[in-house]
Structures are given as C-alpha cells and as structure tokens.
Design a protein around this motif. Structure first.
Motif, mmCIF file in Angstrom:
data_model
loop_
_atom_site.group_PDB
_atom_site.id
_atom_site.type_symbol
_atom_site.label_atom_id
_atom_site.label_comp_id
_atom_site.label_asym_id
_atom_site.label_seq_id
_atom_site.Cartn_x
_atom_site.Cartn_y
_atom_site.Cartn_z
ATOM 1 N N GLN A 123 -16.518 2.296 141.645
ATOM 2 C CA GLN A 123 -15.370 1.414 141.301
ATOM 3 C C GLN A 123 -15.200 1.014 139.822
ATOM 4 O O GLN A 123 -14.622 -0.093 139.500
ATOM 5 C CB GLN A 123 -15.112 0.354 142.387
ATOM 6 C CG GLN A 123 -15.062 0.819 143.682
ATOM 7 C CD GLN A 123 -14.787 -0.413 144.836
ATOM 8 O OE1 GLN A 123 -15.105 -1.382 144.729
ATOM 9 N NE2 GLN A 123 -14.631 0.154 145.905
ATOM 10 N N GLN A 130 -11.722 0.455 137.929
ATOM 11 C CA GLN A 130 -11.135 -0.768 138.330
ATOM 12 C C GLN A 130 -11.925 -1.976 138.155
ATOM 13 O O GLN A 130 -11.556 -3.165 138.029
ATOM 14 C CB GLN A 130 -10.617 -0.596 139.760
ATOM 15 C CG GLN A 130 -9.727 0.453 140.122
ATOM 16 C CD GLN A 130 -10.109 1.670 140.196
ATOM 17 O OE1 GLN A 130 -11.060 2.047 140.536
ATOM 18 N NE2 GLN A 130 -9.344 2.707 139.666
ATOM 19 N N ARG A 158 -5.947 7.003 131.884
ATOM 20 C CA ARG A 158 -4.997 6.388 132.627
ATOM 21 C C ARG A 158 -3.719 6.167 131.742
ATOM 22 O O ARG A 158 -3.931 5.980 130.388
ATOM 23 C CB ARG A 158 -5.332 5.030 133.177
ATOM 24 C CG ARG A 158 -6.258 5.226 134.382
ATOM 25 C CD ARG A 158 -6.526 3.649 135.090
ATOM 26 N NE ARG A 158 -7.335 2.883 134.141
ATOM 27 C CZ ARG A 158 -7.568 1.740 133.910
ATOM 28 N NH1 ARG A 158 -7.292 0.928 134.851
ATOM 29 N NH2 ARG A 158 -8.537 1.211 133.036
ATOM 30 N N GLN A 212 -10.365 11.712 141.328
ATOM 31 C CA GLN A 212 -9.891 10.611 141.743
ATOM 32 C C GLN A 212 -8.666 10.633 141.143
ATOM 33 O O GLN A 212 -8.532 10.459 139.876
ATOM 34 C CB GLN A 212 -10.771 9.653 141.435
ATOM 35 C CG GLN A 212 -10.369 7.879 141.870
ATOM 36 C CD GLN A 212 -11.002 6.909 141.012
ATOM 37 O OE1 GLN A 212 -10.945 6.474 140.304
ATOM 38 N NE2 GLN A 212 -12.057 6.323 141.922
ATOM 39 N N SER A 221 -5.289 7.640 140.731
ATOM 40 C CA SER A 221 -5.060 6.092 141.038
ATOM 41 C C SER A 221 -3.444 5.824 140.638
ATOM 42 O O SER A 221 -3.089 6.517 139.774
ATOM 43 C CB SER A 221 -5.928 5.410 140.278
ATOM 44 O OG SER A 221 -5.809 5.610 138.955
ATOM 45 N N GLU A 245 -1.411 2.115 139.635
ATOM 46 C CA GLU A 245 -1.120 0.623 139.587
ATOM 47 C C GLU A 245 0.067 0.195 139.294
ATOM 48 O O GLU A 245 0.849 0.715 138.736
ATOM 49 C CB GLU A 245 -2.094 0.122 138.849
ATOM 50 C CG GLU A 245 -3.666 0.541 139.215
ATOM 51 C CD GLU A 245 -4.558 0.158 138.093
ATOM 52 O OE1 GLU A 245 -4.792 -0.969 137.802
ATOM 53 O OE2 GLU A 245 -5.318 1.059 137.511
ATOM 54 N N GLY A 254 -2.774 -1.787 143.554
ATOM 55 C CA GLY A 254 -3.091 -0.483 143.314
ATOM 56 C C GLY A 254 -3.592 0.330 144.591
ATOM 57 O O GLY A 254 -4.120 -0.080 145.407
ATOM 58 N N TYR A 255 -3.428 1.570 144.330
ATOM 59 C CA TYR A 255 -3.945 2.692 145.323
ATOM 60 C C TYR A 255 -4.437 3.674 144.806
ATOM 61 O O TYR A 255 -4.469 4.059 143.652
ATOM 62 C CB TYR A 255 -2.776 3.500 146.108
ATOM 63 C CG TYR A 255 -3.148 4.563 146.857
ATOM 64 C CD1 TYR A 255 -3.752 4.227 148.075
ATOM 65 C CD2 TYR A 255 -2.813 5.778 146.550
ATOM 66 C CE1 TYR A 255 -4.254 5.668 148.924
ATOM 67 C CE2 TYR A 255 -3.170 6.870 147.166
ATOM 68 C CZ TYR A 255 -4.044 6.727 148.507
ATOM 69 O OH TYR A 255 -4.275 7.971 149.177
ATOM 70 N N ILE A 256 -5.843 4.021 145.141
ATOM 71 C CA ILE A 256 -6.936 4.952 144.697
ATOM 72 C C ILE A 256 -7.048 5.757 145.594
ATOM 73 O O ILE A 256 -7.468 5.546 146.833
ATOM 74 C CB ILE A 256 -8.267 4.334 144.251
ATOM 75 C CG1 ILE A 256 -7.849 3.365 143.198
ATOM 76 C CG2 ILE A 256 -9.099 5.402 143.653
ATOM 77 C CD1 ILE A 256 -7.714 1.884 143.661
ATOM 78 N N ASN A 305 -9.709 9.214 146.547
ATOM 79 C CA ASN A 305 -10.806 9.894 146.205
ATOM 80 C C ASN A 305 -10.748 11.255 147.162
ATOM 81 O O ASN A 305 -10.911 11.280 148.287
ATOM 82 C CB ASN A 305 -12.008 9.417 146.381
ATOM 83 C CG ASN A 305 -12.176 7.935 145.355
ATOM 84 O OD1 ASN A 305 -12.451 8.194 144.335
ATOM 85 N ND2 ASN A 305 -12.077 6.839 146.233
ATOM 86 N N GLU A 318 -8.216 3.824 148.938
ATOM 87 C CA GLU A 318 -8.595 2.454 148.587
ATOM 88 C C GLU A 318 -7.275 1.604 148.290
ATOM 89 O O GLU A 318 -6.637 2.187 147.480
ATOM 90 C CB GLU A 318 -9.634 2.439 147.267
ATOM 91 C CG GLU A 318 -10.870 3.184 147.705
ATOM 92 C CD GLU A 318 -12.002 3.248 146.444
ATOM 93 O OE1 GLU A 318 -12.694 2.208 146.411
ATOM 94 O OE2 GLU A 318 -11.522 3.823 145.350
#
Length: 302
Positions: free
Chosen positions: A36, A39, A227, A249, A251, A253, A263-265, A267, A287
């Motif tokens: 992580q 983040q 990002r 991954q 993501s 946010e 946020g949403y992640i 994997n 996540e």
C-alpha cells in the motif's frame, strides 16, 4: 480401520497445509502493508513520517468479496503529523490481516527528523519500531499459538517541489519463529522509491513513480506506475507490479472535500497468494480507502 485411515489422511492434510502456510509466511509477514506504499509511503519508509506536515489519517479495508457476509478482511491504519515546528514527524501504523488461515497483527511507531535546509532539496531521516504478532504451530502439542516479535526499520527521504526519492529497509531485524517444521524468516527488503510531479495542463497533474525492491534470495523487483489528478479533485492511477507472480493495480480517488478523500483500489492478484495457482476463489483483491486531514494547509498527492 477405514475410519482411522480417514483421520490419518485428514491430519496429514492439515500438516501439509500448515507447512505450506509457513513457507508463504517466509515470503511475507507484512506484504499487505508494504504493497500500500502508493497510498501510504510511510508503509515502506519511516522517513516519510510528517513530510506532508499536516496531520493525516488513512484507513484501508481489503477484501476479495465485499458483498459476501463474514468474508475475511484486512484492515490497515496509518496516521502521522509533525511537532517541534515541523522539525520532527511522528507516526503510527496498525495492521490486522485476516485474509487466510494465518493472521498477522502489528503496530508500528515511527519518528522522522526533517533536516533544516536552505536549498531546494529537503532531507528527512526516519526510524520505525513496533511488534508483529505471528502465528506459530507447535506440532508436538498440536496447538496453535501467537508469538510477538520485535520490528525495527530505517530510511531516508529526499524531496523538492517537483521530485522525491527514498531509500529504506522497513525491517532490519533477522528473526525466526515457529518450530523447526514451520520455520520462517522475516523478510528484509530494501526499497528504492522515486517519483515526480508534472503539470500536463493547468488543471491536470501527472505523478509517475518507480519502485525497485531488492531482497536476498529473490529476483530484483521493479514496479512502474503513474497517477493523474484532474483539478485536484479526481485521481486515476495504474501500476504494473512485479512479484512472485506479476499483477496490475488500478486506482481511483475523489477529493470529496478539503479534508476528506475516498478511493478504490483493484489488484489483479493478491500479493500474499504468491505462486499458488490452485485456489478456486477469485484471484483479484479490492480495497476501499478513506483519508482524513482535519486541518489541511493544501492539497497532498499522497
């Protein structure tokens, strides 16, 4: 006789499962927290503690199935801020991993000293200490116990208005745990992280990042990702991560207010799954993240 044979087979199966589990623990006791880092950079480098100066809190819930009742879940929490007029950063992290038959619980405190600088480069030096509570299976008495082991790490963080880089070893102690049959070792990876910030347009920022991980007995690992932030409100990211099995991954946010970010992640593979390809469950991991900054002085990319 048949019943005895069935019981023997079951017992052998449990022994095999525990041995395989102990091998996977040699691969990782804190991988969930380490992974992580995008983040929460403090997860791999204690020198990041207090770099943002504002008091920050980040909570992440991690699950394979979010809509399945009573499904296993992993919870991580991180908070940090500064004292002494910004010269010293103080941080705290906690991990509660319940994603497998083995479970890891840990708490880690960190402190960083932000070296005074009149030039464009700012330097922070940090250390981290805490405890990992790991499962131990005693084959002699056929009982499962938990054992607390100390943790200590250190790092350095360099930053300018546009670039940053860090070198760290979040785990310096070499410790074993468990019986001879279920022996495992702490991972002690070396992390080298670097990234920057580029203005593609007036309201569009690109934040590329590269991570190199060196660890004894494994191949050199290189993660590459980026990002993009639009109007300091919406952030989208993607990174390709190399591990025992490579994964992707993704993501998203949203800065919903000046002090709250969600946020949403996703994997494509769980890091702790390693090379295990026999699982019949989903290989991906979801996540949900919540960041809270009580009194923000500005927008923070991390």
């Amino acid at each position: 006789m048949k019943k005895v044979a069935v019981l023997a087979v079951r017992k052998a199966g449990w022994v095999l499962l525990l041995v395989v589990g102990s091998v996977s623990w040699s691969f990782g006791q804190r991988e969930v927290l380490y992974e992580q880092y995008q983040q929460n950079p403090m997860a791999i480098n204690p020198a990041f503690t207090g770099v943002r100066e504002d008091f920050n809190m980040t909570a992440i819930l991690r699950r394979r199935w979010f809509f399945l009742p009573n499904a296993p879940i992993t919870q991580t929490f991180a908070t940090d801020g500064t004292v002494a007029n910004g010269k010293v950063g103080l941080g705290l992290q906690a991990l509660n991993d319940r994603m497998s038959v083995y479970a890891t619980t840990g708490a880690y405190g960190s402190v960083a000293y932000h070296v005074a600088s009149t030039g464009p480069v700012k330097i922070s030096l940090g250390i981290q200490g805490g405890v990992n509570v790991l499962p131990v299976y005693d084959f002699t008495s056929n009982t499962s116990l938990s054992r607390a082991l100390g943790s200590f790490g250190a790092g350095i963080w360099l930053r300018t208005d546009r670039f940053y880089a860090g070198v760290s070893k979040p785990e310096l102690l070499a410790q074993g745990y468990g019986s001879r049959a279920s022996y495992g070792i702490y991972r002690r990876p070396l992390y080298v992280l670097a990234g920057g910030q580029f203005d593609l347009a007036e309201d569009l920022k690109l934040v590329p990042q590269v991570l190199v991980v060196q660890e004894a007995g494994t191949s050199l690992r290189v993660d590459v990702g980026a990002r993009a932030w639009y109007n300091e409100r919406i952030g989208l990211g993607a990174s390709f991560r190399t591990a025992v099995r490579n994964y992707l991954q993704l993501s998203g946010e949203v800065q919903v207010s000046t002090n709250v970010r969600v946020g949403y992640i996703f994997n494509s593979r769980a890091i702790e799954a390693g090379a295990n390809v026999t699982s019949t469950g989903p290989v991906g991991m979801h996540e949900l993240m919540l960041k809270f900054v009580p009194n923000p002085s500005g927008f923070h990319l991390n």
